[in-house]
Scaffold this active site. Sequence first.
Site, PDB file in Angstrom:
ATOM      1  N   ASP A   1     -62.366 -31.638   9.871  1.00 49.17           N
ATOM      2  CA  ASP A   1     -62.943 -32.605   9.047  1.00 49.17           C
ATOM      3  C   ASP A   1     -60.884 -32.427   7.442  1.00 49.17           C
ATOM      4  O   ASP A   1     -60.483 -32.288   8.567  1.00 49.17           O
ATOM      5  CB  ASP A   1     -63.865 -30.780   8.298  1.00 49.17           C
ATOM      6  CG  ASP A   1     -63.132 -29.819   8.385  1.00 49.17           C
ATOM      7  OD1 ASP A   1     -62.050 -29.872   9.074  1.00 49.17           O
ATOM      8  OD2 ASP A   1     -64.059 -28.772   8.128  1.00 49.17           O
TER       9      ASP A   1
ATOM     10  N   ASN B   1     -70.378 -18.024   5.546  1.00 51.57           N
ATOM     11  CA  ASN B   1     -71.637 -18.297   4.883  1.00 51.57           C
ATOM     12  C   ASN B   1     -72.490 -18.859   6.522  1.00 51.57           C
ATOM     13  O   ASN B   1     -73.722 -19.591   6.030  1.00 51.57           O
ATOM     14  CB  ASN B   1     -71.684 -18.842   3.778  1.00 51.57           C
ATOM     15  CG  ASN B   1     -70.667 -20.787   3.971  1.00 51.57           C
ATOM     16  OD1 ASN B   1     -70.681 -20.988   4.978  1.00 51.57           O
ATOM     17  ND2 ASN B   1     -70.557 -21.412   3.012  1.00 51.57           N
TER      18      ASN B   1
ATOM     19  N   HIS C   1     -71.271 -21.514   7.899  1.00 55.43           N
ATOM     20  CA  HIS C   1     -70.915 -23.015   8.079  1.00 55.43           C
ATOM     21  C   HIS C   1     -70.467 -23.238   9.191  1.00 55.43           C
ATOM     22  O   HIS C   1     -69.609 -22.896   9.855  1.00 55.43           O
ATOM     23  CB  HIS C   1     -70.614 -24.337   7.102  1.00 55.43           C
ATOM     24  CG  HIS C   1     -68.706 -23.287   6.176  1.00 55.43           C
ATOM     25  ND1 HIS C   1     -68.081 -23.057   5.417  1.00 55.43           N
ATOM     26  CD2 HIS C   1     -67.945 -23.030   8.091  1.00 55.43           C
ATOM     27  CE1 HIS C   1     -66.854 -23.172   5.299  1.00 55.43           C
ATOM     28  NE2 HIS C   1     -66.905 -22.861   6.510  1.00 55.43           N
TER      29      HIS C   1
ATOM     30  N   GLU D   1     -71.872 -27.075   4.796  1.00 51.64           N
ATOM     31  CA  GLU D   1     -72.732 -25.845   4.170  1.00 51.64           C
ATOM     32  C   GLU D   1     -73.715 -25.646   4.054  1.00 51.64           C
ATOM     33  O   GLU D   1     -74.415 -26.100   4.428  1.00 51.64           O
ATOM     34  CB  GLU D   1     -71.953 -26.751   2.298  1.00 51.64           C
ATOM     35  CG  GLU D   1     -70.762 -26.063   2.459  1.00 51.64           C
ATOM     36  CD  GLU D   1     -69.235 -24.891   2.739  1.00 51.64           C
ATOM     37  OE1 GLU D   1     -69.976 -23.852   3.251  1.00 51.64           O
ATOM     38  OE2 GLU D   1     -68.883 -25.047   2.160  1.00 51.64           O
TER      39      GLU D   1
HETATM   40  C1  F6R Z   1     -62.414 -26.095   9.945  1.00 53.02           C
HETATM   41  C2  F6R Z   1     -63.673 -25.697   9.756  1.00 53.02           C
HETATM   42  C3  F6R Z   1     -64.449 -24.441   9.112  1.00 53.02           C
HETATM   43  C4  F6R Z   1     -63.665 -23.176   9.702  1.00 53.02           C
HETATM   44  C5  F6R Z   1     -64.223 -22.526   8.736  1.00 53.02           C
HETATM   45  C6  F6R Z   1     -63.654 -20.774   9.848  1.00 53.02           C
HETATM   46  O1  F6R Z   1     -61.750 -27.471  10.588  1.00 53.02           O
HETATM   47  O2  F6R Z   1     -64.687 -27.113  10.004  1.00 53.02           O
HETATM   48  O3  F6R Z   1     -65.791 -24.397   9.308  1.00 53.02           O
HETATM   49  O4  F6R Z   1     -63.649 -23.169  10.635  1.00 53.02           O
HETATM   50  O5  F6R Z   1     -64.318 -22.523   7.425  1.00 53.02           O
HETATM   51  O6  F6R Z   1     -62.537 -20.755   8.744  1.00 53.02           O
HETATM   52  P1  F6R Z   1     -61.291 -19.851   9.200  1.00 53.02           P
HETATM   53  O7  F6R Z   1     -61.293 -19.528  10.907  1.00 53.02           O
HETATM   54  O8  F6R Z   1     -60.083 -19.921   8.234  1.00 53.02           O
HETATM   55  O9  F6R Z   1     -61.581 -18.396   8.273  1.00 53.02           O
END
Ligand code: F6R
Length: 259
Positions: free
Chosen positions: A66, A135, A137, A142
């Site tokens: 992303d 959450n 995702h 989301e």
């Molecule tokens: C990042 C991504 C997100 C993160 C998620 C957890 O490329 O796609 O899904 O993996 O938000 O983020 P952290 O690891 O910072 O808790």
Amino acid sequence: MEIIVAPTPKHVGEFAAGRIAKVLDAKPNAVLGVATGSSPVPTYEALERMAQQGLDFSQASAFALDEYVGLPEGHPQSYAEVIRRDVTERLGMNPERVHVPRGHADDIPAACEEYERAIATAGGVDIQLLGIGANGHIGFNEPSSSLAGRTRVKTLTPKTRSDNARFFDGDLSLVPTHCITQGIGTILDARIALLVATGEDKASAVQAMVEGPAGAFCPATALQWHRRAIIVVDEAAASQLTQREYYDFVRDNRPDWQR
Ligand code: F6R
């Protein structure tokens, strides 16, 4: 799903790196799916140590999950920059083979289609590294995202924006509201899905992903349909799993041919 509980984030990173190295050993020009955020950092650190000991990433390609929409090109918190610093440079990858969605493009829908095409042209992702949001995702899909979605623009939830404000000096107003993300359908196409999660604040999302009813309200539950999903968590992130004894038994009694 293969559920591996490792004692600490460092052990999580080492286990996940081992799985990536196995793919790369078998296929030096493997296509790696890479994630940003805090969760994959110990994995990248372990891979960097392996690279220093000779693991060769020079023929491999990578596709990021992303990117924020609206940050100027070269912004230090854009995922293009994070991936350049944490992955491309540290692992010695060829920058021409490392791809991140173009969140600064004038024509965002065209950039999304182009990204899907580029993944297909590369032959698809061999192993996709993922984190999970508190959450539920994955990527930036989301809650309520289509479980069959492809790369497209999504609107970040207030929870994700406030979780990520730490990367923007704690200033929520600086966190973009939109992103480009691979869809769940895109992620499910990867040959192996490898999700890493650490810390108490991921425990309820991990429990829902592994043991909860599948549905768009917890997008990570889509991995229940993946043919080869490996979930690697530390003790804190595993703390709400109800079938822990069984997962450990499976891990410790794997037939040799399956290791
Ligand atoms: C990042 C991504 C997100 C993160 C998620 C957890 O490329 O796609 O899904 O993996 O938000 O983020 P952290 O690891 O910072 O808790």
